[in-house]
Design an enzyme around this catalytic site. Structure first.
Site, short mmCIF file in Angstrom:
data_model
loop_
_atom_site.label_atom_id
_atom_site.label_comp_id
_atom_site.label_asym_id
_atom_site.label_seq_id
_atom_site.Cartn_x
_atom_site.Cartn_y
_atom_site.Cartn_z
N ASP A 1 0.78 -1.24 0.00
CA ASP A 1 0.00 0.00 0.00
C ASP A 1 0.82 1.29 0.00
OD1 ASP A 1 -2.22 1.66 0.16
OD2 ASP A 1 -2.21 1.62 2.34
N CYS B 1 -15.49 -6.95 -17.01
CA CYS B 1 -16.53 -5.95 -16.72
C CYS B 1 -17.54 -5.88 -17.86
CB CYS B 1 -15.91 -4.57 -16.52
SG CYS B 1 -15.18 -4.36 -14.88
N CYS C 1 -22.15 4.67 -7.30
CA CYS C 1 -21.29 5.65 -6.61
C CYS C 1 -22.10 6.89 -6.23
CB CYS C 1 -20.12 6.03 -7.50
SG CYS C 1 -19.10 7.30 -6.72
N CYS D 1 -14.29 11.22 -4.09
CA CYS D 1 -14.55 9.87 -3.57
C CYS D 1 -14.69 9.90 -2.04
CB CYS D 1 -13.41 8.94 -3.99
SG CYS D 1 -13.49 7.33 -3.20
N CYS E 1 -19.15 0.96 -4.40
CA CYS E 1 -18.80 0.47 -5.74
C CYS E 1 -18.30 -0.97 -5.70
CB CYS E 1 -17.79 1.39 -6.43
SG CYS E 1 -16.28 1.66 -5.51
N CYS F 1 -20.97 -4.56 -7.25
CA CYS F 1 -20.36 -5.35 -8.33
C CYS F 1 -20.88 -6.79 -8.34
CB CYS F 1 -18.84 -5.34 -8.16
SG CYS F 1 -18.00 -6.33 -9.42
FE1 SF4 Z 1 -16.97 -4.05 -13.53
FE2 SF4 Z 1 -18.05 -4.72 -11.21
FE3 SF4 Z 1 -18.13 -2.19 -12.03
FE4 SF4 Z 1 -19.63 -4.03 -13.21
S1 SF4 Z 1 -19.79 -3.32 -11.11
S2 SF4 Z 1 -18.38 -2.46 -14.22
S3 SF4 Z 1 -18.29 -5.80 -13.17
S4 SF4 Z 1 -16.31 -3.34 -11.53
FE1 SF4 Z 2 -17.78 6.16 -5.22
FE2 SF4 Z 2 -16.49 3.89 -4.79
FE3 SF4 Z 2 -15.49 6.23 -3.91
FE4 SF4 Z 2 -17.63 5.15 -2.77
S1 SF4 Z 2 -15.55 4.30 -2.80
S2 SF4 Z 2 -17.40 7.28 -3.36
S3 SF4 Z 2 -18.67 4.25 -4.50
S4 SF4 Z 2 -15.76 5.64 -6.01
#
Ligand code: SF4
Ligand code: SF4
Length: 374
Positions: free
Chosen positions: A134, A188, A198, A214, A243, A247
């Site tokens: 990291d 994806c 988001c 973010c 986010c 997924c």
């Molecule tokens: Fe890719 Fe997951 Fe985002 Fe869908 S939700 S675009 S599969 S990262």
């Molecule tokens: Fe958006 Fe992901 Fe950042 Fe949350 S962590 S604010 S969903 S980019």
């Protein structure tokens, strides 16, 4: 030295020490990443937490003398709590993001990388090795992507087919020419679920993130959070998982392989009001072992005030007034003022009026005015 054999031994040993996935790549420069980072810098999308020297982030040979390969590792972490907290009526809780559950992952990764280094050195004493997690110069994600750990999703996370994106990443530069693995194909496709999920629109099409928008980054800053994002933060007091939870590749992914990464629910989902009154020592004792504590107590307290405002928790008004009247930090006073305004009611407004007459710092006065005008 039979390098093919050594690679197999390293892979088997990695399983013994609790590394869930391992991949190998060359130590070639990350040229594509360099262009992306430059673009990111030009657009002002950086968080400011990253290594400022872009060349160091993309050129392994600047970090280790004559490197030949990079080993990428991943450890899976849980996405669900096994010991859920009992929700009582009127008790408001904040939430730390999943990557901050359990023991600080830096320790978990470092411990395994140290063991892996010792193992390799026992086989190849002259090997040069350098491990990073990291905060190292290299991009964990770029290494993991090229080493076949997972693909880089539109949510900017590395998605593994086995564990979804709920993995911690680390890497080791080596002078040993291990055979590289193949990267995994991007899966994806036409999905845009993370972009839609988001809350702040921080994900830009094409797997780019504007860190300045973010929530994960904003909850780690030390300043006043720009007002446009406060309502969107909700009860997140550290990080954001929206986010990732959106997924489809994370659906049903919840791995409890490592005891030290198990969340303690009272820490991962703590009551909000007591956070406002913690001394530095109490904060350290309570939250000191989780990665979300790395910026100290103040950002978490600021975020807890925003979360209490989100819940419009009237029982928090006395504590917020106390902060508005006595806290030395303008960020804390300003956030308390805004939160009082959001919660509203006679007592809160009277306290804001009183503070307006006394307050000298312009940024706090601006928050008091906002609070009075909700
Ligand atoms: Fe890719 Fe997951 Fe985002 Fe869908 S939700 S675009 S599969 S990262
Ligand atoms: Fe958006 Fe992901 Fe950042 Fe949350 S962590 S604010 S969903 S980019």
């Amino acid at each position: 030295m039979d390098i093919h054999q050594l690679k197999q031994e390293v892979i088997s040993y990695s399983k013994e020490i609790g590394i869930d996935k391992i991949g190998f790549t060359t130590a070639d420069p990350f040229t594509e990443l360099k262009n992306r980072l430059i673009r990111q810098q030009e657009l002002g999308y950086q968080s400011g937490f990253e290594e400022p020297d872009i060349d160091k982030r993309v050129t392994p040979s600047l970090l280790l003398e004559e490197p030949s390969s990079i080993i990428a590792i991943a450890i899976a972490y849980p996405s669900k709590m096994t010991n859920r907290v009992e929700s009582k009526k009127g008790e408001r809780r904040g939430i730390f993001s999943r990557a901050s559950w359990g023991l600080d992952y830096h320790h978990a990764l470092k411990e395994r990388l140290n063991k892996l280094e010792s193992f390799i050195l026992s086989k190849v004493p002259e090997a040069r090795l350098k491990s990073m997690v990291d905060t190292g110069e290299l991009s964990d994600r770029a290494v993991a992507e090229r080493a076949g750990i997972g693909w880089s999703g539109k949510n900017c996370a590395i998605i593994t087919p086995e564990f979804g994106s709920y993995v911690y990443l680390g890497e080791m530069l080596t002078s040993i020419p291990f055979e590289p693995d193949e990267p995994i194909e991007d899966q994806c496709g036409s999905c845009t679920k993370c972009l839609e999920a988001c809350p702040t629109g921080a994900l830009v099409q094409g797997g780019q993130i504007n860190a300045q928008h973010c929530i994960s980054f904003l909850t780690q800053t030390k300043d006043l959070i720009p007002e446009e994002f406060r309502d969107k933060i909700g009860n997140r007091i550290y990080g954001c998982d929206s986010c990732q939870t959106a997924c489809p590749h994370n659906k049903g992914k919840d791995f409890h392989y490592h005891n030290e990464l198990e969340p303690e629910s009272e820490i991962a989902k703590p009551l909000l009001k007591p956070i406002l009154k913690l001394s530095n020592r109490e904060f350290k004792t309570r939250f000191g072992t989780v990665s979300g504590a790395w910026r100290g107590k103040k950002p978490i307290q600021r975020n807890a005030m925003i979360a209490l405002a989100h819940f419009k928790d009237e029982t928090a008004i006395p504590d917020l007034i106390e902060i508005l009247e006595n806290e030395a930090s303008p960020v804390a006073r300003g956030t308390a003022a805004w939160s009082l305004g959001k919660i509203g009611g006679e007592t809160a407004l009277a306290a804001l009026q009183k503070a307006k007459e006394r307050e000298k710092v312009p940024e706090v006065l601006a928050e008091i005015d906002k609070g009075l005008n909700f």
